[in-house]
Write an enzyme that holds these catalytic residues in place. Structure first.
Site, PDB file in Angstrom:
ATOM      1  N   ASN A  46       0.838  -1.194   0.000  1.00  0.00           N
ATOM      2  CA  ASN A  46       0.000   0.000   0.000  1.00  0.00           C
ATOM      3  C   ASN A  46       0.871   1.241   0.000  1.00  0.00           C
ATOM      4  OD1 ASN A  46      -2.534   1.627   0.537  1.00  0.00           O
ATOM      5  ND2 ASN A  46      -1.311   2.187   2.332  1.00  0.00           N
ATOM      6  N   GLU A  47       0.635   2.104  -0.972  1.00  0.00           N
ATOM      7  CA  GLU A  47       1.274   3.419  -1.076  1.00  0.00           C
ATOM      8  C   GLU A  47       2.769   3.379  -0.755  1.00  0.00           C
ATOM      9  OE1 GLU A  47      -2.719   6.109  -0.454  1.00  0.00           O
ATOM     10  OE2 GLU A  47      -1.370   5.909   1.261  1.00  0.00           O
ATOM     11  N   PRO A  48       3.545   2.657  -1.571  1.00  0.00           N
ATOM     12  CA  PRO A  48       4.991   2.567  -1.316  1.00  0.00           C
ATOM     13  C   PRO A  48       5.731   3.872  -1.580  1.00  0.00           C
ATOM     14  CG  PRO A  48       4.444   1.511  -3.397  1.00  0.00           C
ATOM     15  CD  PRO A  48       3.137   1.852  -2.738  1.00  0.00           C
ATOM     16  N   ALA A  74      -0.364   0.550  -6.306  1.00  0.00           N
ATOM     17  CA  ALA A  74      -1.144   1.053  -5.163  1.00  0.00           C
ATOM     18  C   ALA A  74      -0.551   2.326  -4.579  1.00  0.00           C
ATOM     19  CB  ALA A  74      -1.255  -0.020  -4.075  1.00  0.00           C
TER      20      ALA A  74
END
Length: 482
Positions: free
Chosen positions: A157-159, A195
């Site tokens: 998620n949101e790297p 993501a």
């Protein structure tokens, strides 16, 4: 009081296509461990039954609260399996985000959020790959290969934000190891990413998955879908409850996602695009999530993204939520469609109205340009449903409109979401914004959560203030003047 602007709307012939409702594709919950509660599954069951929300996404299936990896490094999947079983028991399907670095594998102690989402890369990359591979073995044994073919597997998620403290190159390595481990089990399983927030890294991701890598040497397109996030506010993420949020126009989202769709032409073949998180702002505890106007933002956004995205997963389904700690006030700026007490917000009704407009799409033409106004109409056999919205743009002046539907006789059934009628937040303010509402106050809020219902009058039309939405239902041909 300023006079209302009068405007007409003509409902015309069929466009030749059915209405695409991407809003019911799916919905987010906070982190996976909350599915061990009794109330959260109930909230999401209602979202499935009344809004048609099919897929469920949540953070941290490997978070330490679910004890997937013991301190000695051994794997135990009982609690992650319980989470997934509860989602399936609701008649919903996992959009399974593989995230949360187990403490026993993490390279450092770094974490974000109240519930400690561990954000570091693994010390031993091979152990992460083994974790994913063994998890897939257990999922196949418990649920079957055919069931898993319905799922989507999303890597992290949101790297691009503090949810990942590694580099972009390290995220791509994590993605490749995860995908390879999943595809070894069954090539039909769908894997994607990145993501990211605010549609970041899409070009880099598309180039990366278009060629083999040392960790995943398979040829062709190495992703089955692209997912990304977008919020029209001036911040991407706040790790805490503090911080001012400046709202931006909803027009930002179609611009961002159209650019993503264009960028995806870098891929060797077309794949679905999912808007994996979105709302009217990214800031936690922002009251725009509770207000009536969020309904108009939602229907406008979903209507404009129908031709761009395959599906959306709104952030979030419920105010049973812990990124900034748990909040028990009936309204506190939470992202949810339902508040902590299970009371629907205006945003809930937005998705309900969108779901109702199904079947063959009809043209809807305004008598003159009015950028804040929108309309979506569809026919199922002889029944026509017409969704209207007056978007409250935070960057412009807004007007109230008196809308007349050309040729429509009096008597059409109308539901309208407006403050204190379909939007209980404003009633809570009138109560004095109690942090702990009494039984009587909660009953009042429940009553205020129901939209206004009335019969359309051809003489008066329908008055729609900024931020309000309405759904009209009528029958053909008797409701239309010849």
């Amino acid at each position: 009081m300023k006079n209302q602007e009068k405007i007409g709307l003509s409902i015309g012939s069929a466009t030749g296509e059915n209405v695409r409702n991407i809003g019911s594709f799916g919905i987010n919950s906070c982190h996976a461990a909350l599915w061990l509660r009794e109330d959260l599954p109930r909230h999401f069951r209602r979202l499935r039954e009344e809004l048609g929300m099919r897929y469920v996404r949540c953070h941290g299936i490997f978070n330490d609260q679910l004890e997937a990896v013991a301190p000695d490094g051994s794997f135990h999947f009982e609690k992650p399996l319980t989470v997934l079983e509860r989602i399936l028991d609701n008649g919903q399907i996992p959009f399974l985000e593989l995230s949360g670095m187990p403490g026993a594998l993490a390279r450092t102690e770094e974490s974000v959020c109240h519930y400690r989402f561990r954000s570091a890369p693994p010390r031993d990359w091979r152990r992460w790959e083994e974790l994913v591979e063994q998890f897939l073995h257990v999922l196949i044994e418990r649920f079957s290969r055919e069931e898993l073919c319905r799922w989507y597997f999303e890597v992290w998620n949101e790297p691009d934000l503090p949810f990942w403290t590694g580099t972009q190159e390290e995220y791509f390595k994590l993605y490749d190891l995860s995908r390879a481990a999943i595809k070894r089990q069954d090539s039909r399983f769908r894997v994607g990413g990145p993501a990211t927030s605010k549609t970041a890294w899409i070009a880099d991701f598309c180039r990366h998955v278009s060629a083999p890598s040392p960790e995943d040497p398979s040829p062709g397109c190495r992703c089955d879908f692209v997912s990304t996030h977008a919020y029209p506010s001036d911040i991407a993420f706040l790790d805490g409850a503090e911080g001012e949020v400046r709202l931006q126009s909803a027009d930002l989202l179609p611009r961002l996602l159209t650019r993503v769709r264009q960028t995806m032409k870098l891929l060797p073949e077309p794949v679905p695009l999912f808007l994996g998180e979105w709302n009217s702002s990214a800031g936690p505890l922002a009251f725009n999530h509770d207000e009536c106007a969020n309904a108009a933002f939602i229907v406008k956004t979903m209507a404009e993204l129908r031709s761009v995205c395959t599906g959306s997963l709104f952030w979030n389904g419920s105010d049973i939520y812990e990124e900034c700690g748990f909040h028990s006030a009936p309204f506190h700026g939470g992202y949810g469609l339902l508040n902590v007490n299970g009371i629907p917000k205006a945003s809930f009704h937005a998705f309900r109205f969108l779901r109702a407009v199904s079947g063959e799409e009809l043209s809807a033409v305004w008598s003159r340009p009015a950028k804040c106004l929108g309309a979506l109409a569809a026919r199922e056999q002889k029944t026509v449903r017409l969704l209207l919205w007056n978007y409250l743009d935070p960057e412009k002046e807004n007007e109230t409109f008196e809308i007349r539907i050309d040729g429509l006789k009096s008597g059409a059934v109308c539901e309208q979401v407006m403050p204190e009628n379909g939007s209980a937040y404003e009633s809570w303010l009138r109560q004095g914004a109690p942090e702990f509402a009494s039984v009587a106050e909660l009953s009042q809020l429940e009553s205020a959560s129901h939209p206004r219902r009335f019969r359309y009058s051809a003489d008066a039309g329908i008055s729609l203030a900024p931020g309000e939405i309405a759904l009209l239902t009528f029958e053909l041909p008797e409701m239309i003047e010849p």
